[in-house]
Design an enzyme around this catalytic site. Structure first.
Site, PDB file in Angstrom:
ATOM      1  CG  ASP A  63     -43.344 -52.009  15.550  1.00 13.68           C
ATOM      2  OD1 ASP A  63     -44.214 -52.271  16.407  1.00 13.68           O
ATOM      3  OD2 ASP A  63     -42.174 -52.449  15.626  1.00 13.68           O
ATOM      4  CG  ASN A  90     -57.749 -53.985  17.579  1.00 13.36           C
ATOM      5  OD1 ASN A  90     -58.502 -54.738  18.171  1.00 13.36           O
ATOM      6  ND2 ASN A  90     -57.027 -54.362  16.513  1.00 13.36           N
ATOM      7  CB  SER A 137     -59.315 -54.924  27.980  1.00 16.57           C
ATOM      8  OG  SER A 137     -58.667 -55.709  28.963  1.00 16.57           O
ATOM      9  CB  SER A 138     -58.805 -59.795  26.873  1.00 17.30           C
ATOM     10  OG  SER A 138     -59.058 -61.190  26.991  1.00 17.30           O
ATOM     11  CE1 TYR A 151     -54.078 -60.836  24.853  1.00 15.60           C
ATOM     12  CE2 TYR A 151     -55.389 -62.049  26.451  1.00 15.60           C
ATOM     13  CZ  TYR A 151     -55.303 -61.282  25.305  1.00 15.60           C
ATOM     14  OH  TYR A 151     -56.441 -60.969  24.611  1.00 15.60           O
ATOM     15  CE  LYS A 155     -55.359 -57.543  25.407  1.00 14.94           C
ATOM     16  NZ  LYS A 155     -55.457 -56.476  24.384  1.00 14.94           N
TER      17      LYS A 155
END
Length: 252
Positions: A63, A90, A137-138, A151, A155
């Site tokens: 975890d 990730n 990241s995103s 979120y 990121k």
């Protein structure tokens, strides 16, 4: 192109499905020794068994929100592999709704798991001939969208953290980069869930993609592996956007 990754030693968090699994597979295809972690024993064992014929791979139940467990996994893997050359952060909590719980979850899982992975890996990376750190990241960390909030903010923080690391670690020869995927579709993933649970949002998201479709985990994994390789030796501190021209801001 030979990415010069044969025999390299790599750790990937969240390697049982989606982008994480594709990253594990891509490293294995380049001849790397790969360790990955996941939250559930069944998923870890199934992934390890499925990829066993592909190369040297080891899965462990971890975890990543548990800092001590994460550090123990890194140290045990380094001991088993004889060192570490690359780590890939990730895992994401994918905590999108704006709630107190999701803010805490995003900071602990997305941001702090990245920080803790790096801290644990650094003593081992310092002994590598070609060390690399990569965080996922995103595009939600680059520009505002429906996932802004816990979120998206997490990121964005990851991009800033990795950029700072690149500067701080450059004199040690340790490179640090971020890869920011756009919409990535795979069975069991968030967009597959949205496709059935919120079809209007799904259609809108697909419509925003200039290519007319979402990306695949494999299309994200390929640039991750390239950035981790010695071939990318001069690339550090970058945020590589992998989104099929979805985002439109000019990245200076």
């Amino acid at each position: 192109m030979d990415l010069q990754l044969s025999g390299s030693r790599v750790l990937v968090t969240g390697g049982t499905r989606g982008i994480g699994r594709a990253i594990v597979e891509a490293f294995l295809d380049e001849g790397a020794t790969v360790g990955f972690c996941g939250r559930t024993a069944d998923a870890v064992s199934a992934t390890e068994e499925a990829l066993g014929d592909r190369g040297a791979v080891t899965g462990t139940v971890v975890d990543v929100g548990d800092g001590e467990a994460l550090a123990a996994w890194v140290d045990a893997s380094a001991a088993a592999f004889g060192g570490l050359d690359s780590v890939v952060a990730n895992v994401s909590a994918l905590a999108i709704p704006d709630t107190e719980e999701n803010w805490q979850l995003s900071l602990n899982v997305d941001v702090m798991h990245t920080v803790r992975l790096v801290r644990a890996a650094l003593p081992h990376l310092e002994r590598s001939p070609a060390p690399s750190i990569i965080a996922i990241s995103s595009v939600s960390g680059r520009e505002s969208d429906f996932a802004s909030g816990p979120y998206g903010t997490a990121k964005t923080a990851i991009i800033g953290y990795i950029s700072g690391l690149a500067l701080q670690l450059a004199d040690k020869g340790i490179r640090a980069n971020t890869v920011s995927p756009g919409n990535t579709y795979f069975e069991g993933g968030v967009w597959a869930s949205i496709e059935t649970g919120n079809p209007d949002l799904y259609r809108t998201a697909v419509g925003l993609n200039p290519t007319g479709h979402m990306g695949t985990p494999q299309e994200v994994a390929a640039p991750v592996v390239f950035l981790a390789s010695p071939v990318a030796s001069r690339i550090s501190g970058t945020n590589l956007v992998v989104d099929g021209a979805l985002t439109r801001g000019i990245q200076l």
